[in-house]
Design an enzyme around this catalytic site. Sequence first.
Site, PDB file in Angstrom:
ATOM      1  N   ARG A  29      -1.001  -5.221   4.526  1.00 26.47           N
ATOM      2  CA  ARG A  29      -0.221  -4.769   3.378  1.00 26.47           C
ATOM      3  C   ARG A  29       0.984  -3.964   3.834  1.00 26.47           C
ATOM      4  NH1 ARG A  29      -5.350  -2.091   0.327  1.00 26.47           N
ATOM      5  NH2 ARG A  29      -5.277  -0.988   2.328  1.00 26.47           N
ATOM      6  N   GLU A  39     -11.507   4.971  -4.911  1.00 32.19           N
ATOM      7  CA  GLU A  39     -11.748   3.540  -4.807  1.00 32.19           C
ATOM      8  C   GLU A  39     -12.281   2.953  -6.112  1.00 32.19           C
ATOM      9  OE1 GLU A  39     -10.821   1.733  -2.462  1.00 32.19           O
ATOM     10  OE2 GLU A  39     -10.497   3.099  -0.779  1.00 32.19           O
ATOM     11  N   ARG A  73       0.866  -1.193   0.000  1.00 33.69           N
ATOM     12  CA  ARG A  73       0.000   0.000   0.000  1.00 33.69           C
ATOM     13  C   ARG A  73       0.890   1.226   0.000  1.00 33.69           C
ATOM     14  NH1 ARG A  73      -2.499   4.250   0.099  1.00 33.69           N
ATOM     15  NH2 ARG A  73      -4.644   4.546   0.844  1.00 33.69           N
TER      16      ARG A  73
END
Length: 324
Positions: free
Chosen positions: A257, A213, A205
């Site tokens: 992540r 999104e 990330r």
Amino acid sequence: MKVATHIVFGECCLFAASAVFDFHYETPSVLAAAVCSVLPDADYPKSWLGHQLGGVSEDLYRLFGHRSFLHSLLALLLVTAALGPLLWWLTGQPATMIAVGVGYGSHLFADMMTLGGVQLFWPSRAIAVFPGRDEYRVVSGGNSERAFVALALAFALLFYPVSRVGFDGLIYRLGGADTLYGEVTKVTDGDTMTVEVQGRSTPVRLIGVDTPETVAPEQPIGCYGPEASAYTERTLQGRLVRLEIPRVGDSEDAYGRTLAYVWLDTDGDGEYERLFNEDLIEQGYARTTTFSHTYRREFERAREEAEAKGVGLWGACPFPTTAP
């Protein structure tokens, strides 16, 4: 004090204020602080500014005397209220208004440190000085003023880099970072990907950026989200990248992540000089996040420029906001 003394001290105060109060500035603010740091001496015909103003300075001296009204808190408020919003409107940078107050105020504080002091609370004739004992204050034109300039210059050089990156950025830089190299094997969306590092697939990330999104469950596709995802895939898919993972703070997010900056080698010299996180902001594919990280101030400057130009989502989407 001499004009150079006030300019150096004014810039020192601007850099210090930016570092402490977490605002960033550009060249117009530096110039505003320098100019305003000499404005109070408009009431002194023998000063450098007094010579430039000529009869205006003589009139001010006859009306108020030296180090009275123009060296007061009242004048500081009036000048900041008059010039600050004007410069903000002309430059589009709110930091210029802060620079006006900081520059002007630095002159008052510097003159308080001389033997003569200032009428800080004009129209009261009380003289404000700092520190209280004469032997600790600066003698204008003497060795003590030269020492004061040297000290102010040293502090300016110290505060300048901190003011550019912020205290949080400095802490992250001092904490260091781990470096990994890998190939981007999958792009999930604009700010999320999978990188194969030493034979292991690592979800990554990007730090400090937030693209609209496109794959979040039960959330609609965000404005400019597909464009951001396509840009990231077009730029990173199958490419060798360098991951910079700060040692300060969390190394993973709530979804497991790895939080990282992704660097690209654009000219094949092995330097990996292009920061893709910042590239997303500059191109208008991402907003910035507000939490502290290594390059937060650099990202905010890039976001302001992109927003001002209306590039990417800033021109295509209705009322985009900064991500939390």
